[in-house]
Design a protein around this motif. Structure first.
Motif: not given
Length: 296
Positions: A79-80, A112-114, A84-85, A89-91
Protein backbone atom coordinates in the motif's frame (compact mmCIF):
# COMPACT_ATOMS: atom_id res chain seq x y z
CA UNK A 1 5.79 1.04 45.76
CA UNK A 2 3.23 1.63 43.02
CA UNK A 3 0.85 4.55 43.49
CA UNK A 4 -2.65 4.15 44.87
CA UNK A 5 -5.29 4.99 42.31
CA UNK A 6 -9.02 4.56 41.92
CA UNK A 7 -9.84 1.62 39.67
CA UNK A 8 -10.11 2.43 35.98
CA UNK A 9 -9.55 0.41 32.80
CA UNK A 10 -6.13 0.53 31.19
CA UNK A 11 -5.90 1.92 27.67
CA UNK A 12 -2.72 1.72 25.59
CA UNK A 13 -3.41 2.90 22.06
CA UNK A 14 -1.77 3.27 18.68
CA UNK A 15 -2.65 6.18 16.45
CA UNK A 16 -3.41 5.47 12.78
CA UNK A 17 -0.78 6.80 10.40
CA UNK A 18 -3.42 8.96 8.65
CA UNK A 19 -4.30 10.57 11.99
CA UNK A 20 -0.72 11.29 12.99
CA UNK A 21 -1.56 14.95 13.59
CA UNK A 22 -3.22 13.98 16.88
CA UNK A 23 0.02 12.53 18.28
CA UNK A 24 1.67 14.59 20.99
CA UNK A 25 4.76 16.41 19.76
CA UNK A 26 7.03 14.23 21.88
CA UNK A 27 6.76 10.78 23.41
CA UNK A 28 6.18 11.19 27.11
CA UNK A 29 4.35 8.73 29.32
CA UNK A 30 0.96 10.02 30.35
CA UNK A 31 0.34 7.57 33.21
CA UNK A 32 0.10 3.86 33.90
CA UNK A 33 -3.60 3.75 33.06
CA UNK A 34 -3.72 5.66 29.79
CA UNK A 35 -1.00 6.14 27.23
CA UNK A 36 -0.53 6.73 23.52
CA UNK A 37 2.31 4.35 22.77
CA UNK A 38 2.85 4.54 19.03
CA UNK A 39 1.63 4.69 15.50
CA UNK A 40 0.27 2.08 13.10
CA UNK A 41 0.63 1.80 9.32
CA UNK A 42 -0.81 -0.63 6.78
CA UNK A 43 1.64 -2.29 4.38
CA UNK A 44 -0.95 -4.62 2.88
CA UNK A 45 -4.62 -5.42 3.32
CA UNK A 46 -7.02 -8.28 3.95
CA UNK A 47 -6.86 -11.93 2.85
CA UNK A 48 -10.57 -11.68 1.99
CA UNK A 49 -10.54 -8.67 -0.34
CA UNK A 50 -7.63 -9.55 -2.62
CA UNK A 51 -5.40 -6.97 -0.94
CA UNK A 52 -3.14 -9.29 1.09
CA UNK A 53 0.32 -9.02 -0.53
CA UNK A 54 1.73 -12.45 -1.37
CA UNK A 55 4.53 -14.02 -3.37
CA UNK A 56 2.06 -16.18 -5.32
CA UNK A 57 -1.52 -15.49 -6.46
CA UNK A 58 -4.78 -16.26 -4.77
CA UNK A 59 -6.38 -19.53 -5.77
CA UNK A 60 -8.94 -19.34 -8.54
CA UNK A 61 -12.15 -20.65 -7.00
CA UNK A 62 -15.84 -19.91 -6.90
CA UNK A 63 -15.31 -18.06 -3.61
CA UNK A 64 -12.47 -15.84 -4.83
CA UNK A 65 -13.85 -15.02 -8.27
CA UNK A 66 -17.63 -15.04 -7.82
CA UNK A 67 -18.12 -13.98 -4.21
CA UNK A 68 -15.01 -12.00 -3.28
CA UNK A 69 -14.55 -10.66 -6.85
CA UNK A 70 -10.79 -11.17 -6.80
CA UNK A 71 -9.40 -11.17 -10.36
CA UNK A 72 -7.28 -14.16 -11.51
CA UNK A 73 -3.51 -13.92 -10.85
CA UNK A 74 -4.02 -11.41 -8.04
CA UNK A 75 -1.14 -11.29 -5.54
CA UNK A 76 -2.18 -8.15 -3.72
CA UNK A 77 0.25 -5.26 -3.45
CA UNK A 78 2.06 -3.02 -1.02
CA UNK A 79 0.00 0.00 0.00
CA UNK A 80 3.05 2.27 0.21
CA UNK A 81 6.38 2.09 -1.58
CA UNK A 82 9.60 1.04 0.07
CA UNK A 83 11.05 4.53 0.36
CA UNK A 84 7.92 5.90 2.01
CA UNK A 85 7.92 3.03 4.48
CA UNK A 86 11.58 3.68 5.21
CA UNK A 87 10.94 7.37 5.87
CA UNK A 88 7.91 6.51 8.03
CA UNK A 89 9.95 4.14 10.19
CA UNK A 90 12.90 6.53 10.51
CA UNK A 91 10.71 9.50 11.37
CA UNK A 92 8.64 7.90 14.12
CA UNK A 93 11.43 5.73 15.52
CA UNK A 94 13.62 8.81 15.95
CA UNK A 95 10.77 10.57 17.76
CA UNK A 96 10.58 7.68 20.22
CA UNK A 97 7.31 6.14 19.05
CA UNK A 98 6.65 2.44 18.86
CA UNK A 99 5.70 1.41 15.32
CA UNK A 100 3.16 -1.25 14.36
CA UNK A 101 2.95 -2.41 10.73
CA UNK A 102 -0.06 -4.30 9.41
CA UNK A 103 1.43 -7.26 7.52
CA UNK A 104 -0.66 -10.26 6.47
CA UNK A 105 0.94 -11.77 3.35
CA UNK A 106 4.40 -13.31 3.05
CA UNK A 107 5.57 -10.68 0.55
CA UNK A 108 4.37 -7.88 2.84
CA UNK A 109 6.18 -9.36 5.83
CA UNK A 110 9.44 -9.97 3.96
CA UNK A 111 9.52 -6.49 2.45
CA UNK A 112 8.75 -4.86 5.80
CA UNK A 113 11.49 -6.87 7.49
CA UNK A 114 13.85 -5.90 4.65
CA UNK A 115 13.23 -2.21 5.36
CA UNK A 116 13.87 -2.60 9.08
CA UNK A 117 17.02 -4.54 8.18
CA UNK A 118 18.26 -1.83 5.83
CA UNK A 119 17.82 0.75 8.59
CA UNK A 120 19.54 -1.20 11.37
CA UNK A 121 22.85 0.60 10.88
CA UNK A 122 21.08 3.94 11.42
CA UNK A 123 18.51 3.06 14.08
CA UNK A 124 18.93 1.49 17.50
CA UNK A 125 16.28 -1.21 17.92
CA UNK A 126 17.50 -2.37 21.32
CA UNK A 127 14.45 -1.02 23.15
CA UNK A 128 12.03 -0.09 20.39
CA UNK A 129 9.90 -3.25 20.30
CA UNK A 130 8.34 -2.41 16.95
CA UNK A 131 5.51 -4.76 16.00
CA UNK A 132 4.23 -6.76 13.05
CA UNK A 133 0.44 -7.04 13.22
CA UNK A 134 -1.63 -10.09 12.20
CA UNK A 135 1.21 -12.10 10.57
CA UNK A 136 -1.04 -14.59 8.79
CA UNK A 137 1.67 -15.80 6.38
CA UNK A 138 4.81 -15.16 8.40
CA UNK A 139 7.50 -17.12 6.49
CA UNK A 140 9.69 -19.43 8.53
CA UNK A 141 12.69 -17.89 6.77
CA UNK A 142 11.95 -14.52 8.42
CA UNK A 143 11.69 -15.69 12.03
CA UNK A 144 15.38 -15.43 12.89
CA UNK A 145 15.57 -12.08 11.11
CA UNK A 146 12.71 -10.61 13.13
CA UNK A 147 14.39 -11.90 16.27
CA UNK A 148 17.66 -10.21 15.30
CA UNK A 149 15.83 -6.95 14.56
CA UNK A 150 13.87 -7.27 17.82
CA UNK A 151 10.56 -7.07 15.97
CA UNK A 152 7.57 -8.55 17.78
CA UNK A 153 4.76 -10.40 16.00
CA UNK A 154 1.16 -10.39 17.13
CA UNK A 155 -1.02 -13.11 15.59
CA UNK A 156 -4.68 -12.79 14.63
CA UNK A 157 -5.16 -16.41 15.60
CA UNK A 158 -8.88 -16.64 14.88
CA UNK A 159 -8.25 -16.48 11.15
CA UNK A 160 -8.12 -20.22 11.81
CA UNK A 161 -11.46 -20.45 13.56
CA UNK A 162 -13.51 -18.23 11.29
CA UNK A 163 -11.86 -18.62 7.90
CA UNK A 164 -9.63 -21.68 8.10
CA UNK A 165 -11.73 -23.74 5.70
CA UNK A 166 -11.96 -20.92 3.17
CA UNK A 167 -8.21 -20.30 3.33
CA UNK A 168 -7.48 -24.01 2.98
CA UNK A 169 -9.88 -24.84 0.17
CA UNK A 170 -10.53 -21.62 -1.76
CA UNK A 171 -8.12 -18.78 -1.00
CA UNK A 172 -4.59 -20.11 -0.39
CA UNK A 173 -4.74 -23.88 -0.77
CA UNK A 174 -3.59 -26.61 1.59
CA UNK A 175 0.17 -26.16 1.20
CA UNK A 176 0.21 -22.47 2.08
CA UNK A 177 -2.54 -22.70 4.68
CA UNK A 178 -0.69 -25.44 6.57
CA UNK A 179 2.02 -22.88 7.40
CA UNK A 180 -0.12 -19.93 8.52
CA UNK A 181 0.07 -18.25 11.93
CA UNK A 182 3.43 -19.71 12.93
CA UNK A 183 3.24 -18.79 16.61
CA UNK A 184 4.91 -21.98 17.91
CA UNK A 185 7.89 -21.39 15.62
CA UNK A 186 8.36 -17.89 17.03
CA UNK A 187 7.99 -19.02 20.64
CA UNK A 188 10.57 -21.75 19.99
CA UNK A 189 13.01 -18.92 19.19
CA UNK A 190 12.11 -17.13 22.46
CA UNK A 191 10.32 -14.33 20.61
CA UNK A 192 7.67 -12.77 22.84
CA UNK A 193 4.74 -13.23 20.48
CA UNK A 194 1.12 -12.42 21.30
CA UNK A 195 -2.43 -13.23 20.23
CA UNK A 196 -5.17 -10.75 19.44
CA UNK A 197 -8.80 -10.66 18.31
CA UNK A 198 -8.66 -7.58 16.01
CA UNK A 199 -11.57 -5.97 17.81
CA UNK A 200 -14.02 -4.50 16.69
CA UNK A 201 -13.88 -6.78 13.64
CA UNK A 202 -14.23 -9.81 15.93
CA UNK A 203 -15.32 -10.25 19.53
CA UNK A 204 -12.64 -9.88 22.16
CA UNK A 205 -12.85 -13.27 23.88
CA UNK A 206 -9.37 -14.15 25.15
CA UNK A 207 -10.28 -17.67 26.22
CA UNK A 208 -11.51 -18.45 22.70
CA UNK A 209 -8.18 -17.18 21.36
CA UNK A 210 -6.43 -19.53 23.77
CA UNK A 211 -8.55 -22.47 22.66
CA UNK A 212 -7.87 -21.79 18.99
CA UNK A 213 -4.12 -21.46 19.55
CA UNK A 214 -4.05 -24.80 21.34
CA UNK A 215 -6.37 -26.71 19.00
CA UNK A 216 -5.67 -25.04 15.64
CA UNK A 217 -9.20 -26.06 14.65
CA UNK A 218 -11.59 -24.38 12.26
CA UNK A 219 -15.19 -23.88 13.34
CA UNK A 220 -15.94 -26.98 11.26
CA UNK A 221 -13.56 -28.95 13.49
CA UNK A 222 -10.63 -29.54 11.10
CA UNK A 223 -7.03 -29.04 12.24
CA UNK A 224 -4.75 -26.68 10.31
CA UNK A 225 -1.02 -26.47 11.01
CA UNK A 226 -0.76 -29.01 13.79
CA UNK A 227 2.98 -28.32 14.23
CA UNK A 228 2.18 -24.74 15.23
CA UNK A 229 -0.03 -25.73 18.17
CA UNK A 230 0.98 -24.20 21.49
CA UNK A 231 0.20 -25.36 25.00
CA UNK A 232 -2.11 -23.74 27.53
CA UNK A 233 0.59 -21.95 29.52
CA UNK A 234 2.18 -20.57 26.33
CA UNK A 235 -1.21 -19.28 25.20
CA UNK A 236 -1.90 -17.61 28.56
CA UNK A 237 1.51 -15.93 28.46
CA UNK A 238 0.81 -14.73 24.93
CA UNK A 239 -2.17 -12.80 26.30
CA UNK A 240 -0.61 -11.59 29.55
CA UNK A 241 3.11 -11.17 30.21
CA UNK A 242 4.11 -11.22 26.52
CA UNK A 243 1.49 -8.61 25.75
CA UNK A 244 2.76 -6.47 28.62
CA UNK A 245 6.30 -6.83 27.26
CA UNK A 246 5.24 -5.70 23.81
CA UNK A 247 4.01 -2.39 25.23
CA UNK A 248 6.94 -1.88 27.66
CA UNK A 249 4.80 -2.63 30.73
CA UNK A 250 6.18 -6.01 31.81
CA UNK A 251 7.56 -4.55 35.06
CA UNK A 252 4.12 -3.29 36.11
CA UNK A 253 1.46 -5.62 34.69
CA UNK A 254 1.11 -8.97 32.94
CA UNK A 255 1.83 -11.26 35.88
CA UNK A 256 1.18 -11.40 39.62
CA UNK A 257 4.41 -10.38 41.33
CA UNK A 258 5.42 -8.22 44.25
CA UNK A 259 5.76 -4.60 43.15
CA UNK A 260 3.35 -4.87 40.21
CA UNK A 261 -0.20 -3.64 39.98
CA UNK A 262 -2.66 -6.23 41.28
CA UNK A 263 -4.48 -6.66 37.97
CA UNK A 264 -6.23 -10.02 37.72
CA UNK A 265 -9.50 -11.75 36.95
CA UNK A 266 -11.46 -14.49 38.66
CA UNK A 267 -13.04 -16.99 36.31
CA UNK A 268 -15.78 -19.55 36.74
CA UNK A 269 -13.67 -22.58 35.79
CA UNK A 270 -10.03 -23.66 36.00
CA UNK A 271 -8.60 -23.88 32.46
CA UNK A 272 -5.97 -26.39 33.62
CA UNK A 273 -8.63 -28.93 34.56
CA UNK A 274 -10.90 -28.50 31.55
CA UNK A 275 -10.90 -30.29 28.24
CA UNK A 276 -9.38 -28.05 25.60
CA UNK A 277 -12.66 -27.69 23.72
CA UNK A 278 -14.24 -26.18 26.85
CA UNK A 279 -11.70 -23.41 27.42
CA UNK A 280 -13.42 -20.94 25.11
CA UNK A 281 -16.54 -21.06 27.30
CA UNK A 282 -14.77 -19.84 30.45
CA UNK A 283 -16.43 -16.73 31.87
CA UNK A 284 -14.86 -13.89 33.82
CA UNK A 285 -16.87 -13.30 36.99
CA UNK A 286 -14.74 -10.62 38.68
CA UNK A 287 -12.14 -8.12 37.48
CA UNK A 288 -9.58 -6.37 39.67
CA UNK A 289 -7.40 -3.44 38.61
CA UNK A 290 -4.75 -2.27 41.05
CA UNK A 291 -6.38 -4.52 43.64
CA UNK A 292 -9.78 -2.89 43.28
CA UNK A 293 -12.80 -4.71 41.91
CA UNK A 294 -14.27 -2.95 38.89
CA UNK A 295 -17.56 -3.36 37.09
CA UNK A 296 -18.12 -2.89 33.38
Amino acid sequence: QLPERSPTPRHFIYVRHDMAHILPKTKGKINDFYDIIGIKHWYDGSPYTGSMYMNNPYLISNLTTKKLHIPPNTKGKALINKEKLKQFIKSYHNKGWQIAIHTQGNAAITETVNVFDELKSELDYSNSRHRLEHCLMLPNSEILRIKELQLLPSFHINHLLYYGEALNNDILGKKRTSKILAIKSTLNENIKSTLHADQPMFESNPFRLIQTAIERKTKEGNIIGINERINLLEAIKALTINAAYQIHEENKIGSLEKGKYADFIIVNKNPFTLKTNEIGEIKCIKTFINGNQVNY
